[in-house]
Design a protein around this motif. Structure first.
Motif, PDB file in Angstrom:
ATOM      1  N   ASN A   1       0.836  -1.194   0.000  1.00  0.00           N
ATOM      2  CA  ASN A   1       0.000   0.000   0.000  1.00  0.00           C
ATOM      3  C   ASN A   1       0.875   1.251   0.000  1.00  0.00           C
ATOM      4  O   ASN A   1       2.010   1.239   0.480  1.00  0.00           O
ATOM      5  CB  ASN A   1      -0.913   0.014   1.223  1.00  0.00           C
ATOM      6  N   GLY A   2       0.312   2.342  -0.526  1.00  0.00           N
ATOM      7  CA  GLY A   2       1.028   3.597  -0.496  1.00  0.00           C
ATOM      8  C   GLY A   2       1.104   4.168   0.903  1.00  0.00           C
ATOM      9  O   GLY A   2       0.219   3.937   1.741  1.00  0.00           O
ATOM     10  N   GLY A   3       2.141   4.903   1.202  1.00  0.00           N
ATOM     11  CA  GLY A   3       2.304   5.509   2.515  1.00  0.00           C
ATOM     12  C   GLY A   3       1.364   6.687   2.722  1.00  0.00           C
ATOM     13  O   GLY A   3       0.924   7.339   1.780  1.00  0.00           O
ATOM     14  N   ASP A   4       1.049   6.950   4.000  1.00  0.00           N
ATOM     15  CA  ASP A   4       0.200   8.082   4.351  1.00  0.00           C
ATOM     16  C   ASP A   4       1.044   9.349   4.479  1.00  0.00           C
ATOM     17  O   ASP A   4       2.247   9.299   4.733  1.00  0.00           O
ATOM     18  CB  ASP A   4      -0.525   7.819   5.672  1.00  0.00           C
ATOM     19  N   ALA A   5       0.396  10.505   4.321  1.00  0.00           N
ATOM     20  CA  ALA A   5       1.063  11.795   4.466  1.00  0.00           C
ATOM     21  C   ALA A   5       0.283  12.646   5.454  1.00  0.00           C
ATOM     22  O   ALA A   5      -0.952  12.701   5.395  1.00  0.00           O
ATOM     23  CB  ALA A   5       1.162  12.505   3.121  1.00  0.00           C
ATOM     24  N   SER A   6       0.983  13.301   6.379  1.00  0.00           N
ATOM     25  CA  SER A   6       0.327  14.149   7.368  1.00  0.00           C
ATOM     26  C   SER A   6       1.139  15.417   7.564  1.00  0.00           C
ATOM     27  O   SER A   6       2.356  15.358   7.765  1.00  0.00           O
ATOM     28  CB  SER A   6       0.192  13.404   8.703  1.00  0.00           C
ATOM     29  N   GLY A   7       0.462  16.575   7.492  1.00  0.00           N
ATOM     30  CA  GLY A   7       1.155  17.832   7.715  1.00  0.00           C
ATOM     31  C   GLY A   7       1.483  18.044   9.172  1.00  0.00           C
ATOM     32  O   GLY A   7       2.634  18.162   9.572  1.00  0.00           O
ATOM     33  N   ILE A   8       0.464  18.083  10.025  1.00  0.00           N
ATOM     34  CA  ILE A   8       0.625  18.205  11.479  1.00  0.00           C
ATOM     35  C   ILE A   8      -0.299  17.185  12.128  1.00  0.00           C
ATOM     36  O   ILE A   8      -1.496  17.163  11.852  1.00  0.00           O
ATOM     37  CB  ILE A   8       0.289  19.616  11.968  1.00  0.00           C
ATOM     38  N   TYR A   9       0.281  16.348  12.989  1.00  0.00           N
ATOM     39  CA  TYR A   9      -0.492  15.310  13.682  1.00  0.00           C
ATOM     40  C   TYR A   9      -0.148  15.404  15.164  1.00  0.00           C
ATOM     41  O   TYR A   9       1.006  15.209  15.552  1.00  0.00           O
ATOM     42  CB  TYR A   9      -0.140  13.929  13.138  1.00  0.00           C
ATOM     43  N   ILE A  10      -1.132  15.713  15.988  1.00  0.00           N
ATOM     44  CA  ILE A  10      -0.906  15.918  17.419  1.00  0.00           C
ATOM     45  C   ILE A  10      -1.835  14.992  18.195  1.00  0.00           C
ATOM     46  O   ILE A  10      -3.040  14.958  17.945  1.00  0.00           O
ATOM     47  CB  ILE A  10      -1.163  17.372  17.816  1.00  0.00           C
ATOM     48  N   ILE A  11      -1.277  14.284  19.158  1.00  0.00           N
ATOM     49  CA  ILE A  11      -2.063  13.380  19.982  1.00  0.00           C
ATOM     50  C   ILE A  11      -1.652  13.532  21.442  1.00  0.00           C
ATOM     51  O   ILE A  11      -0.470  13.680  21.764  1.00  0.00           O
ATOM     52  CB  ILE A  11      -1.891  11.899  19.526  1.00  0.00           C
ATOM     53  N   GLY A  12      -2.635  13.567  22.330  1.00  0.00           N
ATOM     54  CA  GLY A  12      -2.367  13.539  23.762  1.00  0.00           C
ATOM     55  C   GLY A  12      -2.125  14.878  24.411  1.00  0.00           C
ATOM     56  O   GLY A  12      -1.881  14.965  25.604  1.00  0.00           O
ATOM     57  N   SER A  13      -2.186  15.960  23.641  1.00  0.00           N
ATOM     58  CA  SER A  13      -1.952  17.276  24.217  1.00  0.00           C
ATOM     59  C   SER A  13      -3.229  17.795  24.864  1.00  0.00           C
ATOM     60  O   SER A  13      -4.326  17.604  24.355  1.00  0.00           O
ATOM     61  CB  SER A  13      -1.481  18.247  23.132  1.00  0.00           C
ATOM     62  N   LEU A  14      -3.065  18.494  26.012  1.00  0.00           N
ATOM     63  CA  LEU A  14      -4.239  19.058  26.679  1.00  0.00           C
ATOM     64  C   LEU A  14      -4.843  20.191  25.863  1.00  0.00           C
ATOM     65  O   LEU A  14      -6.041  20.254  25.616  1.00  0.00           O
ATOM     66  CB  LEU A  14      -3.863  19.572  28.071  1.00  0.00           C
ATOM     67  N   VAL A  15      -3.986  21.103  25.388  1.00  0.00           N
ATOM     68  CA  VAL A  15      -4.434  22.233  24.585  1.00  0.00           C
ATOM     69  C   VAL A  15      -3.566  22.329  23.336  1.00  0.00           C
ATOM     70  O   VAL A  15      -2.341  22.340  23.422  1.00  0.00           O
ATOM     71  CB  VAL A  15      -4.351  23.560  25.360  1.00  0.00           C
ATOM     72  N   THR A  16      -4.196  22.374  22.185  1.00  0.00           N
ATOM     73  CA  THR A  16      -3.490  22.524  20.921  1.00  0.00           C
ATOM     74  C   THR A  16      -3.869  23.859  20.301  1.00  0.00           C
ATOM     75  O   THR A  16      -5.047  24.172  20.174  1.00  0.00           O
ATOM     76  CB  THR A  16      -3.853  21.386  19.951  1.00  0.00           C
ATOM     77  N   SER A  17      -2.870  24.645  19.920  1.00  0.00           N
ATOM     78  CA  SER A  17      -3.138  25.958  19.342  1.00  0.00           C
ATOM     79  C   SER A  17      -2.217  26.191  18.149  1.00  0.00           C
ATOM     80  O   SER A  17      -1.008  25.955  18.231  1.00  0.00           O
ATOM     81  CB  SER A  17      -2.925  27.062  20.383  1.00  0.00           C
ATOM     82  N   LEU A  18      -2.782  26.619  17.046  1.00  0.00           N
ATOM     83  CA  LEU A  18      -2.007  26.964  15.855  1.00  0.00           C
ATOM     84  C   LEU A  18      -2.521  28.291  15.330  1.00  0.00           C
ATOM     85  O   LEU A  18      -3.718  28.464  15.122  1.00  0.00           O
ATOM     86  CB  LEU A  18      -2.148  25.887  14.780  1.00  0.00           C
ATOM     87  N   THR A  19      -1.595  29.229  15.130  1.00  0.00           N
ATOM     88  CA  THR A  19      -1.960  30.572  14.707  1.00  0.00           C
ATOM     89  C   THR A  19      -1.192  30.958  13.452  1.00  0.00           C
ATOM     90  O   THR A  19       0.015  30.743  13.366  1.00  0.00           O
ATOM     91  CB  THR A  19      -1.662  31.591  15.826  1.00  0.00           C
ATOM     92  N   ASN A  20      -1.899  31.545  12.485  1.00  0.00           N
ATOM     93  CA  ASN A  20      -1.284  32.066  11.256  1.00  0.00           C
ATOM     94  C   ASN A  20      -0.442  31.005  10.551  1.00  0.00           C
ATOM     95  O   ASN A  20       0.726  31.213  10.240  1.00  0.00           O
ATOM     96  CB  ASN A  20      -0.419  33.295  11.567  1.00  0.00           C
ATOM     97  N   GLY A  21      -1.046  29.836  10.327  1.00  0.00           N
ATOM     98  CA  GLY A  21      -0.318  28.712   9.734  1.00  0.00           C
ATOM     99  C   GLY A  21      -0.723  28.440   8.293  1.00  0.00           C
ATOM    100  O   GLY A  21      -1.771  28.873   7.813  1.00  0.00           O
ATOM    101  N   LEU A  22       0.138  27.690   7.611  1.00  0.00           N
ATOM    102  CA  LEU A  22      -0.121  27.247   6.244  1.00  0.00           C
ATOM    103  C   LEU A  22       0.318  25.798   6.106  1.00  0.00           C
ATOM    104  O   LEU A  22       1.465  25.463   6.394  1.00  0.00           O
ATOM    105  CB  LEU A  22       0.637  28.111   5.236  1.00  0.00           C
TER     106      LEU A  22
END
Length: 208
Positions: free
Chosen positions: A1-22
């Motif tokens: 199978n082809g591999g997966d692609a992920s830009g940002i993958y976050i697991i287990g964090s209490l608070v996740t914040s991303l500002t002014n991203g691309l």
């Protein structure tokens, strides 16, 4: 199978914040067809722009664009082709129904199914597992824009009209005052919380 692609993958964090991203140009790998007599037909890999598995997620002024699932492997006269991969622009799987997301999610497409008869993948702009109502987003040009969630106040689904600066920086918004022929529907379409985190004078959405 082809591999997966992920830009940002976050697991287990209490608070996740991303500002002014691309996050852009993510492609799942293509499935392969083995020719060693084992008759294994590979499926296309999946692509994900921004995936969060946490308690609270806050996204401000973030663009996710051009996520594409991988193509399925080719079949033969006796076997169907592989499945095309899926793609998701933004996937929120949180334990709290508290999420703020102001941004643009466009052009998420499923991969092509392998010939013959391989099922194509599905591209989803916004996906949530607890029924979010998102606000002030432009979700447009995906195979399906929303899944298990729905648009709320300030949401639109229109071409954002991205333009490129002379220095080849892309994903700026078209604006009449900057010399383009149209003004993007995303211009001045956010709300006060999104504006408050957009304070650095070096940040701009216009080419001028």
């Amino acid at each position: 199978n082809g591999g997966d692609a992920s830009g940002i993958y976050i697991i287990g964090s209490l608070v996740t914040s991303l500002t002014n991203g691309l996050i852009t140009n993510l492609y799942g790998g293509a499935g392969n067809t083995t020719n060693d007599g084992s008759s294994q037909i590979g499926n296309g890999g999946d692509a994900s722009g921004f995936t969060v598995i946490s308690t609270i997620c806050e996204l401000f002024n973030t663009t996710v664009s051009d996520c594409m699932g991988g193509a399925g492997g080719l079949g033969d006269t006796s076997l169907d082709g592989g499945l095309g991969g899926d793609s998701t622009g933004v996937l929120l799987n949180t334990s709290s129904n508290y999420g703020l997301l102001f941004g643009i999610t466009v052009n998420c497409q499923g991969g092509q199914g392998g010939y013959p008869n391989g099922e194509p993948g599905l591209g989803t702009g916004m996906q949530s597992r607890i029924g979010y109502i998102f606000t002030y987003n432009n979700v447009w040009g995906n195979d399906q824009n929303y899944w298990r969630c729905e648009p709320g106040e300030g949401c639109i689904s229109m071409d954002p009209i991205f333009v490129m600066r002379p220095d080849y920086m892309s994903f700026y918004l078209s604006h009449l005052d900057a010399g383009q022929s149209h003004t993007s529907p995303c211009s001045d379409a956010g709300n006060i919380p999104a504006k408050q985190v957009f304070t650095d004078e070096n940040y701009t959405t216009r080419t001028d």
